[in-house]
Write a protein that holds these residues in place. Structure first.
Motif, PDB file in Angstrom:
ATOM      1  N   GLY A  22       0.814  -1.216   0.000  1.00 42.59           N
ATOM      2  CA  GLY A  22       0.000   0.000   0.000  1.00 42.59           C
ATOM      3  C   GLY A  22       0.848   1.266   0.000  1.00 42.59           C
ATOM      4  O   GLY A  22       0.706   2.105  -0.894  1.00 42.59           O
ATOM      5  N   PRO A  23       1.734   1.418   0.980  1.00 46.11           N
ATOM      6  CA  PRO A  23       2.602   2.603   0.960  1.00 46.11           C
ATOM      7  C   PRO A  23       3.487   2.663  -0.287  1.00 46.11           C
ATOM      8  O   PRO A  23       3.747   3.745  -0.814  1.00 46.11           O
ATOM      9  CB  PRO A  23       3.447   2.445   2.224  1.00 46.11           C
ATOM     10  N   SER A  24       3.921   1.521  -0.772  1.00 43.74           N
ATOM     11  CA  SER A  24       4.733   1.495  -1.987  1.00 43.74           C
ATOM     12  C   SER A  24       3.955   2.052  -3.178  1.00 43.74           C
ATOM     13  O   SER A  24       4.506   2.789  -3.995  1.00 43.74           O
ATOM     14  CB  SER A  24       5.173   0.058  -2.274  1.00 43.74           C
ATOM     15  N   ALA A  25       2.691   1.708  -3.276  1.00 40.21           N
ATOM     16  CA  ALA A  25       1.856   2.232  -4.359  1.00 40.21           C
ATOM     17  C   ALA A  25       1.726   3.749  -4.257  1.00 40.21           C
ATOM     18  O   ALA A  25       1.781   4.457  -5.263  1.00 40.21           O
ATOM     19  CB  ALA A  25       0.472   1.585  -4.315  1.00 40.21           C
ATOM     20  N   LEU A  26       1.581   4.256  -3.042  1.00 35.70           N
ATOM     21  CA  LEU A  26       1.473   5.708  -2.860  1.00 35.70           C
ATOM     22  C   LEU A  26       2.778   6.419  -3.196  1.00 35.70           C
ATOM     23  O   LEU A  26       2.770   7.463  -3.842  1.00 35.70           O
ATOM     24  CB  LEU A  26       1.057   6.031  -1.427  1.00 35.70           C
ATOM     25  N   ILE A  27       3.869   5.859  -2.767  1.00 37.55           N
ATOM     26  CA  ILE A  27       5.167   6.462  -3.065  1.00 37.55           C
ATOM     27  C   ILE A  27       5.424   6.431  -4.575  1.00 37.55           C
ATOM     28  O   ILE A  27       5.898   7.404  -5.156  1.00 37.55           O
ATOM     29  CB  ILE A  27       6.289   5.751  -2.292  1.00 37.55           C
ATOM     30  N   GLY A  28       5.081   5.316  -5.201  1.00 41.39           N
ATOM     31  CA  GLY A  28       5.272   5.190  -6.640  1.00 41.39           C
ATOM     32  C   GLY A  28       4.436   6.166  -7.441  1.00 41.39           C
ATOM     33  O   GLY A  28       4.811   6.561  -8.540  1.00 41.39           O
ATOM     34  N   ALA A  29       3.309   6.572  -6.911  1.00 39.06           N
ATOM     35  CA  ALA A  29       2.410   7.475  -7.629  1.00 39.06           C
ATOM     36  C   ALA A  29       2.629   8.943  -7.281  1.00 39.06           C
ATOM     37  O   ALA A  29       2.073   9.820  -7.925  1.00 39.06           O
ATOM     38  CB  ALA A  29       0.964   7.106  -7.312  1.00 39.06           C
ATOM     39  N   SER A  30       3.438   9.224  -6.288  1.00 40.45           N
ATOM     40  CA  SER A  30       3.630  10.599  -5.836  1.00 40.45           C
ATOM     41  C   SER A  30       4.354  11.434  -6.879  1.00 40.45           C
ATOM     42  O   SER A  30       5.255  10.967  -7.569  1.00 40.45           O
ATOM     43  CB  SER A  30       4.423  10.614  -4.528  1.00 40.45           C
ATOM     44  N   ASN A  31       3.959  12.681  -6.993  1.00 39.05           N
ATOM     45  CA  ASN A  31       4.549  13.597  -7.969  1.00 39.05           C
ATOM     46  C   ASN A  31       5.487  14.614  -7.347  1.00 39.05           C
ATOM     47  O   ASN A  31       6.086  15.409  -8.052  1.00 39.05           O
ATOM     48  CB  ASN A  31       3.445  14.353  -8.712  1.00 39.05           C
ATOM     49  N   PHE A  32       5.588  14.654  -6.049  1.00 41.51           N
ATOM     50  CA  PHE A  32       6.458  15.610  -5.360  1.00 41.51           C
ATOM     51  C   PHE A  32       6.175  17.051  -5.798  1.00 41.51           C
ATOM     52  O   PHE A  32       7.080  17.791  -6.173  1.00 41.51           O
ATOM     53  CB  PHE A  32       7.936  15.232  -5.541  1.00 41.51           C
ATOM     54  N   PHE A  33       4.903  17.422  -5.766  1.00 38.91           N
ATOM     55  CA  PHE A  33       4.515  18.760  -6.195  1.00 38.91           C
ATOM     56  C   PHE A  33       5.093  19.855  -5.314  1.00 38.91           C
ATOM     57  O   PHE A  33       5.222  20.990  -5.752  1.00 38.91           O
ATOM     58  CB  PHE A  33       2.986  18.886  -6.270  1.00 38.91           C
ATOM     59  N   GLU A  34       5.464  19.521  -4.075  1.00 42.80           N
ATOM     60  CA  GLU A  34       6.038  20.560  -3.230  1.00 42.80           C
ATOM     61  C   GLU A  34       7.331  21.109  -3.836  1.00 42.80           C
ATOM     62  O   GLU A  34       7.604  22.310  -3.763  1.00 42.80           O
ATOM     63  CB  GLU A  34       6.267  20.070  -1.790  1.00 42.80           C
ATOM     64  N   LEU A  35       8.106  20.259  -4.473  1.00 43.19           N
ATOM     65  CA  LEU A  35       9.322  20.709  -5.160  1.00 43.19           C
ATOM     66  C   LEU A  35       8.962  21.525  -6.399  1.00 43.19           C
ATOM     67  O   LEU A  35       9.575  22.564  -6.671  1.00 43.19           O
ATOM     68  CB  LEU A  35      10.183  19.504  -5.543  1.00 43.19           C
ATOM     69  N   ALA A  36       7.961  21.089  -7.122  1.00 43.22           N
ATOM     70  CA  ALA A  36       7.520  21.825  -8.310  1.00 43.22           C
ATOM     71  C   ALA A  36       6.989  23.204  -7.938  1.00 43.22           C
ATOM     72  O   ALA A  36       7.244  24.187  -8.645  1.00 43.22           O
ATOM     73  CB  ALA A  36       6.444  21.027  -9.047  1.00 43.22           C
ATOM     74  N   VAL A  37       6.265  23.292  -6.833  1.00 41.34           N
ATOM     75  CA  VAL A  37       5.747  24.583  -6.371  1.00 41.34           C
ATOM     76  C   VAL A  37       6.904  25.523  -6.066  1.00 41.34           C
ATOM     77  O   VAL A  37       6.912  26.683  -6.507  1.00 41.34           O
ATOM     78  CB  VAL A  37       4.835  24.400  -5.129  1.00 41.34           C
ATOM     79  N   ALA A  38       7.889  25.046  -5.333  1.00 42.50           N
ATOM     80  CA  ALA A  38       9.038  25.890  -4.982  1.00 42.50           C
ATOM     81  C   ALA A  38       9.784  26.358  -6.220  1.00 42.50           C
ATOM     82  O   ALA A  38      10.160  27.537  -6.324  1.00 42.50           O
ATOM     83  CB  ALA A  38       9.974  25.122  -4.051  1.00 42.50           C
ATOM     84  N   ALA A  39       9.992  25.468  -7.162  1.00 45.59           N
ATOM     85  CA  ALA A  39      10.703  25.841  -8.390  1.00 45.59           C
ATOM     86  C   ALA A  39       9.892  26.841  -9.212  1.00 45.59           C
ATOM     87  O   ALA A  39      10.449  27.827  -9.723  1.00 45.59           O
ATOM     88  CB  ALA A  39      11.002  24.598  -9.216  1.00 45.59           C
TER      89      ALA A  39
END
Length: 115
Positions: free
Chosen positions: A51-68
């Motif tokens: 379950g957590p692996s599926a969430l990590i695999g699908a994460s987009n890390f938008f917090e980094l995109a927002v900062a950039a």
């Protein structure tokens, strides 16, 4: 919070742009989460890890995109709008992935026992 405040009007004025940004995010999150979840099952990984692996695999890390986006293009840029849409879409979609993973636990465990 400032980013959401600056982009609120844009989101309301451009529903087609929002949909064009949102649909690929939806597809990508569900595809990656499903792929990770199924690969975990195929590899014999316990549900509590899959379950957590599926969430990590699908994460987009938008917090980094927002900062950039903010640092490179400013609060009112199109790049900032795209990151806001990403955050607004990803959070409820990830919550739905959690619900799917939780609802399929019994079937996942049955498939693991049958191996």
């Amino acid at each position: 919070m400032l980013l959401f405040a600056f982009q609120g009007g844009q989101i309301l004025r451009q529903p087609l742009v929002i949909a064009i940004l949102a649909v690929p995010i939806l597809i990508q999150v569900y595809f990656n989460a499903g792929l990770a979840y199924l690969l975990n099952r195929r590899l014999g990984v316990a549900h509590c890890v899959a379950g957590p692996s599926a969430l990590i695999g699908a994460s987009n890390f938008f917090e980094l995109a927002v900062a950039a986006a903010i640092s490179l293009f400013g609060f009112e840029s199109g790049a900032a709008l795209a990151t806001v849409v990403g955050v607004l879409i990803e959070v409820p979609v990830m919550l739905s992935v959690v619900a799917i993973v939780n609802r399929t636990e019994a079937a996942y465990n049955r498939a693991m026992a049958a191996r």
